[in-house]
Design a protein around this motif. Sequence first.
Motif, PDB file in Angstrom:
ATOM      1  N   LYS A 199      24.903  46.218  -8.553  1.00  0.00           N
ATOM      2  CA  LYS A 199      24.218  45.609  -9.689  1.00  0.00           C
ATOM      3  C   LYS A 199      25.275  45.056 -10.624  1.00  0.00           C
ATOM      4  O   LYS A 199      26.266  45.725 -10.911  1.00  0.00           O
ATOM      5  N   CYS A 200      25.014  43.834 -11.083  1.00  0.00           N
ATOM      6  CA  CYS A 200      26.012  43.182 -11.928  1.00  0.00           C
ATOM      7  C   CYS A 200      25.415  42.801 -13.273  1.00  0.00           C
ATOM      8  O   CYS A 200      24.239  42.471 -13.366  1.00  0.00           O
ATOM      9  N   ILE A 201      26.236  42.857 -14.287  1.00  0.00           N
ATOM     10  CA  ILE A 201      25.824  42.329 -15.582  1.00  0.00           C
ATOM     11  C   ILE A 201      26.858  41.298 -16.028  1.00  0.00           C
ATOM     12  O   ILE A 201      28.004  41.335 -15.605  1.00  0.00           O
ATOM     13  N   ILE A 202      26.411  40.393 -16.865  1.00  0.00           N
ATOM     14  CA  ILE A 202      27.249  39.272 -17.266  1.00  0.00           C
ATOM     15  C   ILE A 202      27.648  39.449 -18.722  1.00  0.00           C
ATOM     16  O   ILE A 202      26.809  39.773 -19.563  1.00  0.00           O
ATOM     17  N   LEU A 215      24.305  53.137 -19.044  1.00  0.00           N
ATOM     18  CA  LEU A 215      25.312  52.123 -19.340  1.00  0.00           C
ATOM     19  C   LEU A 215      25.392  51.815 -20.813  1.00  0.00           C
ATOM     20  O   LEU A 215      24.391  51.783 -21.514  1.00  0.00           O
ATOM     21  N   ILE A 222      22.406  43.578 -22.971  1.00  0.00           N
ATOM     22  CA  ILE A 222      22.880  43.338 -21.611  1.00  0.00           C
ATOM     23  C   ILE A 222      22.389  41.973 -21.160  1.00  0.00           C
ATOM     24  O   ILE A 222      21.239  41.605 -21.410  1.00  0.00           O
ATOM     25  N   THR A 223      23.270  41.211 -20.512  1.00  0.00           N
ATOM     26  CA  THR A 223      22.892  39.954 -19.880  1.00  0.00           C
ATOM     27  C   THR A 223      22.979  40.180 -18.381  1.00  0.00           C
ATOM     28  O   THR A 223      24.023  40.588 -17.883  1.00  0.00           O
ATOM     29  N   PHE A 224      21.873  39.934 -17.682  1.00  0.00           N
ATOM     30  CA  PHE A 224      21.902  40.179 -16.242  1.00  0.00           C
ATOM     31  C   PHE A 224      21.159  39.072 -15.531  1.00  0.00           C
ATOM     32  O   PHE A 224      20.384  38.325 -16.126  1.00  0.00           O
ATOM     33  N   GLU A 225      21.390  38.994 -14.221  1.00  0.00           N
ATOM     34  CA  GLU A 225      20.720  37.963 -13.442  1.00  0.00           C
ATOM     35  C   GLU A 225      19.532  38.577 -12.728  1.00  0.00           C
ATOM     36  O   GLU A 225      19.639  39.624 -12.096  1.00  0.00           O
ATOM     37  N   THR A 242      18.693  34.083 -15.669  1.00  0.00           N
ATOM     38  CA  THR A 242      19.631  34.948 -16.391  1.00  0.00           C
ATOM     39  C   THR A 242      18.939  35.361 -17.678  1.00  0.00           C
ATOM     40  O   THR A 242      18.540  34.522 -18.472  1.00  0.00           O
ATOM     41  N   GLN A 246      13.123  44.003 -12.859  1.00  0.00           N
ATOM     42  CA  GLN A 246      14.187  44.923 -13.261  1.00  0.00           C
ATOM     43  C   GLN A 246      13.702  45.722 -14.450  1.00  0.00           C
ATOM     44  O   GLN A 246      13.253  45.141 -15.432  1.00  0.00           O
ATOM     45  N   CYS A 247      13.773  47.058 -14.355  1.00  0.00           N
ATOM     46  CA  CYS A 247      13.291  47.919 -15.418  1.00  0.00           C
ATOM     47  C   CYS A 247      14.431  48.688 -16.057  1.00  0.00           C
ATOM     48  O   CYS A 247      15.382  49.071 -15.391  1.00  0.00           O
ATOM     49  N   PHE A 248      14.301  48.935 -17.343  1.00  0.00           N
ATOM     50  CA  PHE A 248      15.271  49.717 -18.076  1.00  0.00           C
ATOM     51  C   PHE A 248      14.537  50.836 -18.802  1.00  0.00           C
ATOM     52  O   PHE A 248      13.402  50.667 -19.234  1.00  0.00           O
ATOM     53  N   TYR A 249      15.195  51.963 -18.931  1.00  0.00           N
ATOM     54  CA  TYR A 249      14.563  53.127 -19.542  1.00  0.00           C
ATOM     55  C   TYR A 249      15.423  53.616 -20.694  1.00  0.00           C
ATOM     56  O   TYR A 249      16.645  53.546 -20.650  1.00  0.00           O
ATOM     57  N   PHE A 259      19.065  52.468 -15.905  1.00  0.00           N
ATOM     58  CA  PHE A 259      18.215  51.769 -14.943  1.00  0.00           C
ATOM     59  C   PHE A 259      18.526  52.316 -13.569  1.00  0.00           C
ATOM     60  O   PHE A 259      19.514  53.028 -13.359  1.00  0.00           O
TER      61      PHE A 259
END
Lengths: 200, 216
Positions: free
Chosen positions: A13-16, A106, B29-32, B113, B39-42, A5
């Motif tokens: 940037k944070c992930i939980i 990641l 992934i867990t994100f806020e 979240t 939020q984009c993911f590739y 990303f």
Amino acid sequence: LALYFHIGEREEKCIIEDTPSDTLVVGNYKVQRWDIHKHDFLESAPGLGMFVTVTSPSGEVLLSKLYGPQGTFSFTSYLSGEHIICFQSNSTRFAVIAGSKLRLHLDIRVGEHFLDESAIQTKDKVDEVNVRLEHLIEQIHHVTREQDYEREREEKFRKTSEETNSNILWWAIVQTLILISIGIWQIKSLRDFFISKKLV
Amino acid sequence: MPPRGSRGALPPLLLLWALAACAARASEITFELPDNAKQCFYEEIAQGTKCTLEFQVITGGHYDVDCRLEDPDGIVLYKEMKKQYDSFTFTASRNGTYKFCFSNEFSTFTHKTVYFDFQVGEDPPLFPSENRVTALTQMESACVSIHEALKSVIDYQTHFRLREAQGRSRAEDLNTRVAYWSIGEAIILLVVSIGQVFLLKSFFSDKRTTTTRVGS
């Protein structure tokens, strides 16, 4: 390392990761910088690094290190709960001025339940099955830890629900008492008032 | 790192491992997601790979989010607005970078979240059949079935953990809301009823003075 990303140059940037205690979490990352001249992401940008910060559920910082453009970090959770893993590049340029952004690949693994293929390359058959069995035992331990954590959280959930229940009951009683006593006070006060003003 | 054993066997083994690693990946992934954010993911996927995208909103507001999955040509494969949980399986029709985005742009002040699990390809077999002459032994097939069972246990556990987190988040919201609204109501009740009495008294006080003036 395929999922990626975009992240700004100075952005964090944070992930939980919600993990039980005594769990090993391993993270692999790779960061690439957008090159304006080549109009593509550079395979590796020298001097580019990432600050990786891991915060435990109690707010304590477990890990805070600067890694290179590609790296592996790991930590073991002491407490069970939400651990926050944050990434921030050490770049001093601002995205607005430089017009560049970073691509962050990641891969996070929680618990030991990933297959370690390199340990399997043994000629002995018994050893291979041995290694597989050990891996399975590790997986089962991870499942047990998760279940213990789940029990803790269910208890917290139940306490919250019971507190809500008693809150509703208690406040309903209090409000009814206020209503009745205020009503009586109102009538008495008005009656005394009217008698004193000789209207009744 | 693979052990530096027999140099002759190493390159094909490495290749096998690399292929296996490329063939199957699962990223969760867990994100806020802050309010008004996207939020984009590739991910780069080879043609013909079966992929599954699964997401769930854990905390925040009405526990819903917009999700959108596009293929390398920009064609939208999956688009849902304000969904709490969904699972979408597709087969990659061509090579390239697939993109999926989560959007919280419809929300003005609630952070969400979001958890997602993107599975690419099937898992490699535990005991690869390239360098064997016989069928799997009983030990090996027992290992394989335990491994499959444990994978599904871990999968169910993850789902249960997410649902429990969501339920707990709702319960905590409810608790704080009940507490604040009850206190507020009690205060309003007191203020209004005491105010009523004094207001009523003030009406009668004025009228009294005018009647005495008229009388004399």
